[in-house]
Design a protein around this motif. Structure first.
Motif, short mmCIF file in Angstrom:
data_model
loop_
_atom_site.label_atom_id
_atom_site.label_comp_id
_atom_site.label_asym_id
_atom_site.label_seq_id
_atom_site.Cartn_x
_atom_site.Cartn_y
_atom_site.Cartn_z
N PRO A 42 36.14 33.85 90.57
CA PRO A 42 36.04 34.65 91.80
C PRO A 42 36.87 35.91 91.65
O PRO A 42 37.98 35.88 91.09
CB PRO A 42 36.64 33.71 92.86
CG PRO A 42 36.41 32.33 92.33
CD PRO A 42 36.58 32.46 90.84
N VAL A 102 32.82 40.02 93.48
CA VAL A 102 31.90 39.11 94.16
C VAL A 102 31.89 39.45 95.65
O VAL A 102 32.93 39.42 96.31
CB VAL A 102 32.32 37.64 93.97
CG1 VAL A 102 31.36 36.71 94.72
CG2 VAL A 102 32.34 37.28 92.49
N ARG A 161 29.62 37.96 97.93
CA ARG A 161 29.32 36.73 98.65
C ARG A 161 28.85 35.70 97.62
O ARG A 161 28.45 36.07 96.51
CB ARG A 161 28.25 36.95 99.72
CG ARG A 161 26.93 37.44 99.17
CD ARG A 161 26.00 37.86 100.29
NE ARG A 161 24.69 38.26 99.80
CZ ARG A 161 23.77 38.85 100.55
NH1 ARG A 161 24.02 39.11 101.82
NH2 ARG A 161 22.59 39.17 100.04
N THR A 162 28.89 34.46 97.98
CA THR A 162 28.47 33.42 97.04
C THR A 162 26.95 33.40 96.94
O THR A 162 26.25 33.37 97.95
CB THR A 162 28.98 32.04 97.49
OG1 THR A 162 30.41 32.07 97.54
CG2 THR A 162 28.56 30.95 96.51
N THR A 171 32.80 33.21 95.80
CA THR A 171 33.97 33.82 96.43
C THR A 171 35.19 32.92 96.33
O THR A 171 36.31 33.36 96.55
CB THR A 171 33.69 34.13 97.91
OG1 THR A 171 33.30 32.92 98.58
CG2 THR A 171 32.57 35.16 98.04
N ASP A 172 34.98 31.63 96.04
CA ASP A 172 36.09 30.70 95.90
C ASP A 172 35.68 29.60 94.93
O ASP A 172 34.56 29.60 94.41
CB ASP A 172 36.49 30.10 97.25
CG ASP A 172 35.32 29.41 97.95
OD1 ASP A 172 34.71 28.50 97.34
OD2 ASP A 172 35.01 29.78 99.10
#
Length: 283
Positions: free
Chosen positions: A71, A75, A77-78, A108-109
């Motif tokens: 991440p 980025v 958004r996922t 994102t994470d």
């Protein structure tokens, strides 16, 4: 939980893409992340650098590469993209080359997409579904196979915003034998097995999923905890783990960590993971 159909919009699927080498193949998948507003060009460069630095460990099953990086601000958004290549491309993997499918993930994470990885792994591990995906003639057909939705809904779904994670997943194939007795525990402590990749949020999740499938079939789920992690964290956690499962490239990066390191070639094959687990526990 966000559905897989929301992570992989129809506009992020391309078929019969020409790429002269692995870097161009990864770039093609990154270009789709950019065009769908999922990431910037900087993230594509990070995915390519990941392979250059850590080797072709992202080729986690025969013909399949899972492009990703950590991440980062690149980025937005996922989300995911799907590139089926017109001609197979060599990534340099000893057993899983050449690659015909590149799926890219931008996250994102490190946790929101775990269910999605499980769903994708389960789909690609199913021989019938995998064959249908390889033979699909249009992006709509691929989207329908991946999401389980009617292809007529694909264009509407592609217009919705992409966010975080999906549903349940793993992998599989291969003969399984009778389960062994569970591992002995001192003081009731659970054993821990680490699944490791370069970044701890992509390929290691595929392997975690497959291992958890095997543990469930053995009846060992209450005895063993599986943790997906990256190479740096794995070195710090190695002393607390019963074993580390990873790719050949990452195993060489880890070196001697004082804990058994087992190499898995096909991260979606429960038969291979079953064998590796039996070797680890000598059962």
């Amino acid at each position: 939980m966000v559905a897989l159909k929301e992570l992989l919009p129809l506009d992020a699927i391309r078929l019969d893409v020409s790429a002269p080498n692995w870097a161009k193949a990864v770039r093609a998948s990154g270009d789709l992340l950019v065009s769908t507003g999922t990431a910037t060009d900087g993230y594509t460069a990070e995915m390519i650098a990941n392979v250059a630095e850590n080797g072709p460990y992202i080729v986690l099953a025969p013909g399949f590469a899972f492009a990703h990086a950590r991440p980062s601000p690149a980025v937005l958004r996922t989300g995911m993209s799907w590139v089926r290549l017109a001609e197979p491309v060599e990534f340099g993997h000893e057993t899983n080359d050449p690659v015909t499918l590149v799926v890219a993930l931008a996250a994102t994470d490190s946790g929101s997409h775990t269910d999605a990885m499980a769903t994708l792994a389960r789909l690609l591990a199913d021989p019938e579904t995998s064959r249908a995906l390889a033979e699909a003639r249009t992006p709509e057909e691929v989207w329908a196979l991946v999401t389980g939705e009617d292809a007529a809904q694909a264009r509407n779904a592609a217009a919705t915003a992409v966010t975080a994670a999906p549903a349940e997943t793993p992998a599989a194939g291969g003969a399984e034998r009778e389960a062994a007795d569970p591992p002995a525990r001192s003081g009731g402590d659970r054993h821990t097995i680490l699944t490791v990749c370069g970044n701890g949020l992509g390929t290691s999740l595929f392997l975690k999923n497959t291992l958890e499938q095997v543990l469930e079939r053995w009846g060992w789920s209450s005895f063993v905890t599986v943790e997906a992690t990256d190479t740096i964290s794995a070195k710090g956690k190695a002393s607390e783990a019963a074993a580390i499962l990873t790719s050949g490239e990452i195993a060489r990066t880890l070196g001697d960590v004082g804990t058994p390191v087992r190499v898995v070639e096909n991260f979606t094959d429960t038969g291979e993971v079953d064998r590796v687990l039996r070797e680890t526990y000598e059962v």
